[in-house]
Design a protein around this motif. Structure first.
Motif, PDB file in Angstrom:
ATOM      1  N   UNK A 133     -65.471  67.969   8.791  1.00  0.00           N
ATOM      2  CA  UNK A 133     -66.459  66.971   9.187  1.00  0.00           C
ATOM      3  C   UNK A 133     -67.799  67.574   8.799  1.00  0.00           C
ATOM      4  N   UNK A 134     -68.624  66.821   8.111  1.00  0.00           N
ATOM      5  CA  UNK A 134     -69.855  67.388   7.577  1.00  0.00           C
ATOM      6  C   UNK A 134     -71.089  66.704   8.155  1.00  0.00           C
ATOM      7  N   UNK A 135     -72.130  67.520   8.302  1.00  0.00           N
ATOM      8  CA  UNK A 135     -73.462  67.004   8.586  1.00  0.00           C
ATOM      9  C   UNK A 135     -74.218  67.037   7.267  1.00  0.00           C
ATOM     10  N   UNK A 136     -74.981  65.991   6.996  1.00  0.00           N
ATOM     11  CA  UNK A 136     -75.852  65.966   5.824  1.00  0.00           C
ATOM     12  C   UNK A 136     -77.221  66.406   6.318  1.00  0.00           C
ATOM     13  N   UNK A 137     -77.703  67.534   5.796  1.00  0.00           N
ATOM     14  CA  UNK A 137     -78.941  68.125   6.309  1.00  0.00           C
ATOM     15  C   UNK A 137     -79.898  68.453   5.174  1.00  0.00           C
ATOM     16  N   UNK A 138     -81.170  68.517   5.529  1.00  0.00           N
ATOM     17  CA  UNK A 138     -82.199  69.065   4.650  1.00  0.00           C
ATOM     18  C   UNK A 138     -82.438  70.478   5.155  1.00  0.00           C
ATOM     19  N   UNK A 173     -74.095  62.063   8.815  1.00  0.00           N
ATOM     20  CA  UNK A 173     -72.770  62.684   8.889  1.00  0.00           C
ATOM     21  C   UNK A 173     -71.873  62.107   7.804  1.00  0.00           C
ATOM     22  N   UNK A 174     -70.832  62.871   7.484  1.00  0.00           N
ATOM     23  CA  UNK A 174     -69.849  62.471   6.479  1.00  0.00           C
ATOM     24  C   UNK A 174     -68.478  62.905   6.956  1.00  0.00           C
ATOM     25  N   UNK A 175     -67.566  61.934   7.093  1.00  0.00           N
ATOM     26  CA  UNK A 175     -66.207  62.228   7.538  1.00  0.00           C
ATOM     27  C   UNK A 175     -65.231  61.820   6.439  1.00  0.00           C
ATOM     28  N   UNK A 176     -64.720  62.792   5.670  1.00  0.00           N
ATOM     29  CA  UNK A 176     -63.795  62.456   4.585  1.00  0.00           C
ATOM     30  C   UNK A 176     -62.366  62.211   5.057  1.00  0.00           C
ATOM     31  N   UNK A 177     -62.084  62.355   6.344  1.00  0.00           N
ATOM     32  CA  UNK A 177     -60.724  62.210   6.853  1.00  0.00           C
ATOM     33  C   UNK A 177     -60.289  60.757   6.969  1.00  0.00           C
ATOM     34  N   UNK A 178     -61.223  59.820   6.975  1.00  0.00           N
ATOM     35  CA  UNK A 178     -60.879  58.412   7.084  1.00  0.00           C
ATOM     36  C   UNK A 178     -60.797  57.789   5.697  1.00  0.00           C
ATOM     37  N   UNK A 179     -60.176  56.630   5.607  1.00  0.00           N
ATOM     38  CA  UNK A 179     -60.086  55.938   4.329  1.00  0.00           C
ATOM     39  C   UNK A 179     -60.593  54.529   4.514  1.00  0.00           C
ATOM     40  N   UNK A 180     -61.694  54.101   3.915  1.00  0.00           N
ATOM     41  CA  UNK A 180     -62.609  54.890   3.096  1.00  0.00           C
ATOM     42  C   UNK A 180     -63.412  55.860   3.952  1.00  0.00           C
ATOM     43  N   UNK A 181     -63.959  56.874   3.327  1.00  0.00           N
ATOM     44  CA  UNK A 181     -64.707  57.912   4.040  1.00  0.00           C
ATOM     45  C   UNK A 181     -65.851  57.297   4.836  1.00  0.00           C
ATOM     46  N   UNK A 182     -66.074  57.823   6.037  1.00  0.00           N
ATOM     47  CA  UNK A 182     -67.131  57.320   6.908  1.00  0.00           C
ATOM     48  C   UNK A 182     -68.406  58.109   6.650  1.00  0.00           C
ATOM     49  N   UNK A 183     -69.467  57.388   6.285  1.00  0.00           N
ATOM     50  CA  UNK A 183     -70.761  58.022   6.018  1.00  0.00           C
ATOM     51  C   UNK A 183     -71.815  57.330   6.856  1.00  0.00           C
ATOM     52  N   UNK A 184     -72.518  58.115   7.663  1.00  0.00           N
ATOM     53  CA  UNK A 184     -73.637  57.605   8.451  1.00  0.00           C
ATOM     54  C   UNK A 184     -74.863  58.364   7.972  1.00  0.00           C
ATOM     55  N   UNK A 185     -75.809  57.650   7.362  1.00  0.00           N
ATOM     56  CA  UNK A 185     -76.943  58.318   6.726  1.00  0.00           C
ATOM     57  C   UNK A 185     -78.244  57.619   7.080  1.00  0.00           C
ATOM     58  N   UNK A 186     -79.258  58.413   7.411  1.00  0.00           N
ATOM     59  CA  UNK A 186     -80.614  57.903   7.600  1.00  0.00           C
ATOM     60  C   UNK A 186     -81.244  57.823   6.207  1.00  0.00           C
ATOM     61  N   UNK A 187     -81.164  56.638   5.596  1.00  0.00           N
ATOM     62  CA  UNK A 187     -81.603  56.465   4.208  1.00  0.00           C
ATOM     63  C   UNK A 187     -83.096  56.735   4.067  1.00  0.00           C
ATOM     64  N   UNK A 188     -83.897  56.245   5.013  1.00  0.00           N
ATOM     65  CA  UNK A 188     -85.352  56.454   4.916  1.00  0.00           C
ATOM     66  C   UNK A 188     -85.713  57.930   5.020  1.00  0.00           C
ATOM     67  N   UNK A 189     -85.038  58.658   5.892  1.00  0.00           N
ATOM     68  CA  UNK A 189     -85.287  60.095   6.011  1.00  0.00           C
ATOM     69  C   UNK A 189     -84.914  60.833   4.740  1.00  0.00           C
ATOM     70  N   UNK A 195     -80.914  69.229   0.002  1.00  0.00           N
ATOM     71  CA  UNK A 195     -80.147  68.318   0.844  1.00  0.00           C
ATOM     72  C   UNK A 195     -78.697  68.672   0.570  1.00  0.00           C
ATOM     73  N   UNK A 196     -77.994  69.128   1.606  1.00  0.00           N
ATOM     74  CA  UNK A 196     -76.638  69.618   1.416  1.00  0.00           C
ATOM     75  C   UNK A 196     -75.773  69.308   2.625  1.00  0.00           C
ATOM     76  N   UNK A 197     -74.508  69.699   2.521  1.00  0.00           N
ATOM     77  CA  UNK A 197     -73.557  69.454   3.591  1.00  0.00           C
ATOM     78  C   UNK A 197     -73.361  70.715   4.415  1.00  0.00           C
ATOM     79  N   UNK A 198     -73.269  70.535   5.721  1.00  0.00           N
ATOM     80  CA  UNK A 198     -72.934  71.612   6.644  1.00  0.00           C
ATOM     81  C   UNK A 198     -71.560  71.314   7.195  1.00  0.00           C
ATOM     82  N   UNK A 199     -70.620  72.249   7.038  1.00  0.00           N
ATOM     83  CA  UNK A 199     -69.243  71.992   7.449  1.00  0.00           C
ATOM     84  C   UNK A 199     -69.065  72.216   8.933  1.00  0.00           C
ATOM     85  N   UNK A 200     -68.411  71.258   9.570  1.00  0.00           N
ATOM     86  CA  UNK A 200     -68.016  71.357  10.968  1.00  0.00           C
ATOM     87  C   UNK A 200     -66.568  70.909  11.051  1.00  0.00           C
ATOM     88  N   UNK A 201     -66.012  70.817  12.234  1.00  0.00           N
ATOM     89  CA  UNK A 201     -64.630  70.390  12.386  1.00  0.00           C
ATOM     90  C   UNK A 201     -63.690  71.569  12.338  1.00  0.00           C
TER      91      UNK A 201
END
Length: 167
Positions: free
Chosen positions: A17-22, A39-55, A5-11
């Motif tokens: 801007x990162x995608x969190x992928x398996x 997804x993970x966006x470190x550009x905002x404060x606090x960082x915006x994280x949208x994650x499918x926890x069950x997945x 499970x890692x980050x894929x860089x976009x932006x």
């Protein structure tokens, strides 16, 4: 097939801007992936994280290894806690309802903490804006005071009145 499970860089450059992928660990960083978990966006404060926890929990239970940064993100969003509680349910240490209650309690506390930080940041930004406005007003008043000519009452006018009375 070892899965990470890692980050894929976009932006664009300087604005990641990162995608969190398996993904298969042998695949390129921004290459093929098995499933997009969030997804993970470190550009905002606090960082915006949208994650499918069950997945994410499903992948963790199937043996996927998170990278260091992905592990921090999964921990922040509670996926590692949910995986830990699911392990306790499998072993019989607690029931599904107890595990869900503990997880929900943790999520509520975490969201309150993040909400407090957001409020503090908004308050600090409003105070900084008010301070800048006051400083701007002071500068404008000083500029206006410097631009207006100083009108002094002239002493010769009094002398002229005195001479007029004598005549």
């Amino acid at each position: 097939m070892p899965v990470k499970i890692r980050l894929q860089r976009h932006g664009k450059k300087g604005k990641p801007f990162y995608w969190i992928v398996a993904a298969d660990s042998r695949a390129k960083r921004d290459g093929r992936y098995l499933e997009k978990l969030g997804t993970y966006n470190p550009n905002t404060n606090p960082a915006t994280i949208d994650l499918n926890v069950d997945g994410a929990v499903t992948w963790l239970q199937n043996g996927a290894q998170p990278t260091d940064t992905a592990k921090a993100i999964l921990s922040y969003k509670g996926a590692l806690l949910k995986n830990h509680l699911a392990g306790g349910v499998r072993k019989g240490a607690l029931t599904e309802e107890q595990a869900e209650a503990k997880f929900q309690e943790w999520v509520d506390a975490k969201s309150a903490k993040v909400g407090a930080k957001t409020e503090d940041l908004a308050k600090a930004q409003a105070e900084a804006k008010a301070k800048a406005l006051e400083a701007e007003k002071a500068v404008n008043e000083a500029r206006i005071a410097a631009a207006t000519p100083v009108v002094e009452e002239e002493a010769p006018a009094e002398e002229a009145e005195a001479s007029n009375e004598e005549e």
